[in-house]
Motif scaffolding. Structure first.
Motif, PDB file in Angstrom:
ATOM      1  N   ALA A  43       0.844  -1.197   0.000  1.00 46.66           N
ATOM      2  CA  ALA A  43       0.000   0.000   0.000  1.00 46.66           C
ATOM      3  C   ALA A  43       0.883   1.253   0.000  1.00 46.66           C
ATOM      4  O   ALA A  43       1.909   1.309   0.674  1.00 46.66           O
ATOM      5  N   ILE A  44       0.472   2.252  -0.787  1.00 50.42           N
ATOM      6  CA  ILE A  44       1.208   3.518  -0.863  1.00 50.42           C
ATOM      7  C   ILE A  44       0.515   4.524   0.054  1.00 50.42           C
ATOM      8  O   ILE A  44      -0.681   4.781  -0.090  1.00 50.42           O
ATOM      9  N   ASN A  45       1.242   5.088   0.990  1.00 53.05           N
ATOM     10  CA  ASN A  45       0.668   6.072   1.912  1.00 53.05           C
ATOM     11  C   ASN A  45       0.714   7.462   1.282  1.00 53.05           C
ATOM     12  O   ASN A  45       1.770   8.093   1.212  1.00 53.05           O
ATOM     13  N   VAL A  95       9.918   0.829  -9.727  1.00 51.38           N
ATOM     14  CA  VAL A  95       9.877   2.298  -9.631  1.00 51.38           C
ATOM     15  C   VAL A  95       8.451   2.828  -9.634  1.00 51.38           C
ATOM     16  O   VAL A  95       8.233   4.035  -9.514  1.00 51.38           O
ATOM     17  N   LEU A  96       7.469   1.916  -9.765  1.00 46.65           N
ATOM     18  CA  LEU A  96       6.092   2.342  -9.945  1.00 46.65           C
ATOM     19  C   LEU A  96       5.500   2.982  -8.699  1.00 46.65           C
ATOM     20  O   LEU A  96       4.742   3.953  -8.791  1.00 46.65           O
ATOM     21  N   ASP A  97       5.827   2.447  -7.511  1.00 42.61           N
ATOM     22  CA  ASP A  97       5.271   3.016  -6.281  1.00 42.61           C
ATOM     23  C   ASP A  97       5.625   4.491  -6.137  1.00 42.61           C
ATOM     24  O   ASP A  97       4.786   5.322  -5.773  1.00 42.61           O
ATOM     25  N   GLN A  98       6.867   4.813  -6.436  1.00 44.59           N
ATOM     26  CA  GLN A  98       7.318   6.203  -6.328  1.00 44.59           C
ATOM     27  C   GLN A  98       6.595   7.095  -7.333  1.00 44.59           C
ATOM     28  O   GLN A  98       6.169   8.211  -7.007  1.00 44.59           O
ATOM     29  N   TRP A 134       2.443  11.227  -8.904  1.00 39.60           N
ATOM     30  CA  TRP A 134       1.384  11.678  -9.802  1.00 39.60           C
ATOM     31  C   TRP A 134       0.022  11.727  -9.127  1.00 39.60           C
ATOM     32  O   TRP A 134      -0.835  12.542  -9.490  1.00 39.60           O
ATOM     33  N   ILE A 135      -0.197  10.889  -8.127  1.00 32.44           N
ATOM     34  CA  ILE A 135      -1.449  10.984  -7.370  1.00 32.44           C
ATOM     35  C   ILE A 135      -1.476  12.293  -6.592  1.00 32.44           C
ATOM     36  O   ILE A 135      -2.493  12.990  -6.537  1.00 32.44           O
ATOM     37  N   THR A 136      -0.339  12.643  -5.980  1.00 30.19           N
ATOM     38  CA  THR A 136      -0.249  13.894  -5.229  1.00 30.19           C
ATOM     39  C   THR A 136      -0.420  15.093  -6.153  1.00 30.19           C
ATOM     40  O   THR A 136      -1.038  16.096  -5.790  1.00 30.19           O
ATOM     41  N   ARG A 137       0.103  14.982  -7.370  1.00 25.33           N
ATOM     42  CA  ARG A 137       0.045  16.095  -8.312  1.00 25.33           C
ATOM     43  C   ARG A 137      -1.333  16.246  -8.953  1.00 25.33           C
ATOM     44  O   ARG A 137      -1.844  17.358  -9.102  1.00 25.33           O
ATOM     45  N   GLU A 138      -1.954  15.122  -9.344  1.00 30.06           N
ATOM     46  CA  GLU A 138      -3.210  15.177 -10.093  1.00 30.06           C
ATOM     47  C   GLU A 138      -4.435  14.782  -9.272  1.00 30.06           C
ATOM     48  O   GLU A 138      -5.562  15.039  -9.674  1.00 30.06           O
ATOM     49  N   GLY A 139      -4.209  14.156  -8.111  1.00 31.53           N
ATOM     50  CA  GLY A 139      -5.338  13.676  -7.319  1.00 31.53           C
ATOM     51  C   GLY A 139      -5.953  14.773  -6.477  1.00 31.53           C
ATOM     52  O   GLY A 139      -5.716  14.864  -5.271  1.00 31.53           O
ATOM     53  N   LYS A 140      -6.759  15.606  -7.111  1.00 26.63           N
ATOM     54  CA  LYS A 140      -7.370  16.730  -6.392  1.00 26.63           C
ATOM     55  C   LYS A 140      -8.341  16.246  -5.318  1.00 26.63           C
ATOM     56  O   LYS A 140      -8.493  16.866  -4.282  1.00 26.63           O
ATOM     57  N   ASP A 141      -9.024  15.144  -5.569  1.00 26.80           N
ATOM     58  CA  ASP A 141      -9.910  14.534  -4.580  1.00 26.80           C
ATOM     59  C   ASP A 141      -9.350  13.158  -4.248  1.00 26.80           C
ATOM     60  O   ASP A 141      -9.490  12.209  -5.021  1.00 26.80           O
ATOM     61  N   MET A 142      -8.705  13.051  -3.089  1.00 24.61           N
ATOM     62  CA  MET A 142      -8.052  11.799  -2.711  1.00 24.61           C
ATOM     63  C   MET A 142      -9.051  10.660  -2.506  1.00 24.61           C
ATOM     64  O   MET A 142      -8.659   9.499  -2.495  1.00 24.61           O
ATOM     65  N   PHE A 143     -10.325  11.004  -2.320  1.00 23.17           N
ATOM     66  CA  PHE A 143     -11.322   9.966  -2.106  1.00 23.17           C
ATOM     67  C   PHE A 143     -12.064   9.619  -3.397  1.00 23.17           C
ATOM     68  O   PHE A 143     -13.003   8.841  -3.382  1.00 23.17           O
ATOM     69  N   ASP A 162       6.865   9.168 -17.777  1.00 19.52           N
ATOM     70  CA  ASP A 162       8.046   8.958 -16.938  1.00 19.52           C
ATOM     71  C   ASP A 162       8.635   7.569 -17.139  1.00 19.52           C
ATOM     72  O   ASP A 162       9.861   7.395 -17.196  1.00 19.52           O
ATOM     73  N   LEU A 163       7.781   6.550 -17.245  1.00 20.24           N
ATOM     74  CA  LEU A 163       8.263   5.184 -17.456  1.00 20.24           C
ATOM     75  C   LEU A 163       8.936   5.053 -18.819  1.00 20.24           C
ATOM     76  O   LEU A 163       9.972   4.384 -18.950  1.00 20.24           O
ATOM     77  N   ASP A 164       8.359   5.675 -19.823  1.00 25.53           N
ATOM     78  CA  ASP A 164       8.940   5.602 -21.164  1.00 25.53           C
ATOM     79  C   ASP A 164      10.338   6.211 -21.184  1.00 25.53           C
ATOM     80  O   ASP A 164      11.256   5.675 -21.818  1.00 25.53           O
TER      81      ASP A 164
END
Length: 340
Positions: free
Chosen positions: A107-109, A160-163, A168-177, A193-195
């Motif tokens: 799980a990613i916090n 590297v995916l968890d990081q 990107w969740i922090t950057r684009e996730g305006k509604d965390m729920f 980024d992966l590419d």
């Protein structure tokens, strides 16, 4: 006695698997009369001394001596001897685009101001990968490996995916729920980024998709409850709909407590609605009906009705004498008739 093609061999992808990205034919001497077999979905790359000599993309069977060597960059004039052959490696590359499933290891916090420990989130989805640069692939991977599998690239990506997910969740996730609403933007950012991280190895991430974000059970229950309250603005109407649906589907039936209470509540609601409608319909016509009944048998120009029966202490809505609508007083404001 030796036969002409006694030492001839066939150069082909002997261990072809659908999950193999490339496989190297090596440590063998190519003899005179040998053949190269290229199957659909494969490219063959001839290597000599670690250097690319030629790339062949068309499927078919080829005579190496007459159809391959003349097209090799530094081996065009190579001549097979009676007992000697050509030392070379042939790298077979799977040209298809691979679809790979991924999922977070742990799980990613994700930081959140209302939750000091963050929101533990898991995610899963797919990504598409293919070989895009043969030279870079040989230089970085095939030069030291004899084969490469989809599982190898999946492990590399998930490391590297968890990081990247947290970033990107922090950057684009305006509604965390409700991260699913921003899944497209998050996926595009991660794909780019992966590419960039694999392009130097001759690989390309052509697509990245987040299929779902998964919250802990207690948070998911809270999200579901909040969403249901938001969708149903009238809680009373929601309860009525749920009862009707339950009875129609057979979930609320029989003589049990649930069925009895549902029936009683529906009966009370229906009765209340009927009474309300009756009162609304009868209110403007009540005085008119009384005036008509009281004026029967009287001359129309007099408009005089008989007095209310003795003992009736209820104030009428219309004067029994002249038919004028009554107010709060005990006497008619028009003719002075005593109402109570």
């Amino acid at each position: 006695m030796f036969f002409r093609n006694q030492f001839a061999n066939v150069v082909e992808w002997e261990e072809f698997r659908d999950d193999m990205i490339f496989w190297k034919w090596s440590n063998k001497e190519i003899k005179k009369g040998s053949k190269l077999i290229i199957r659909a979905g494969q490219d063959a790359i001839f290597l000599h001394g670690g250097r690319v000599e030629g790339i062949f993309r068309e499927e078919g069977d080829y005579d190496i001596d007459s159809q391959i060597i003349p097209f090799l960059s530094t081996l065009k004039g190579f001549k097979f001897g009676f007992n000697s052959g050509m030392r070379a490696e042939v790298l077979f590359v799977n040209t298809k685009e691979f679809i790979v499933k991924w999922g977070t290891r742990n799980a990613i916090n994700i930081p959140h101001p209302q939750l000091p420990g963050g929101i533990p989130i898991r995610a899963n989805g797919t990504f598409n990968v293919k070989v895009s640069d043969y030279i870079a692939l040989i230089d970085k991977i095939a030069g030291i490996k004899s084969s490469y599998y989809v599982e190898d690239i999946r492990l590399r990506i998930t490391s590297v995916l968890d990081q990247l997910l947290m970033e990107w969740i922090t950057r684009e996730g305006k509604d965390m729920f409700n991260l699913q609403a921003n899944a497209f933007a998050i996926s595009n950012g991660i794909r780019e980024d992966l590419d960039m991280s694999v392009t130097n190895d001759g690989l390309s991430i052509t697509k990245f998709t987040v299929m779902s974000f998964n919250y802990p059970e207690e948070i998911q229950k809270m999200i579901t409850k909040s969403a249901s309250h938001t969708m149903v603005g009238d809680l009373g109407k929601y309860q009525q709909i749920e009862m009707v649906n339950g009875m129609a589907s057979g979930k609320v039936q029989g003589g049990g407590t649930a069925s009895d209470m549902a029936g009683m509540m529906m009966g009370m609601n229906i009765a209340n609605e009927m009474m309300k409608n009756m009162n609304q319909n009868n209110q403007p016509n009540q005085g008119q009906g009384q005036g008509q009944n009281q004026n029967q048998g009287q001359p129309q120009n007099q408009g005089v009705a008989p007095a209310p029966q003795e003992g009736n202490k209820t104030r009428p809505n219309f004067c029994p004498n002249c038919g004028t609508k009554t107010g709060d007083g005990n006497f008619c404001s028009n003719c002075g008739f005593k109402l109570v």
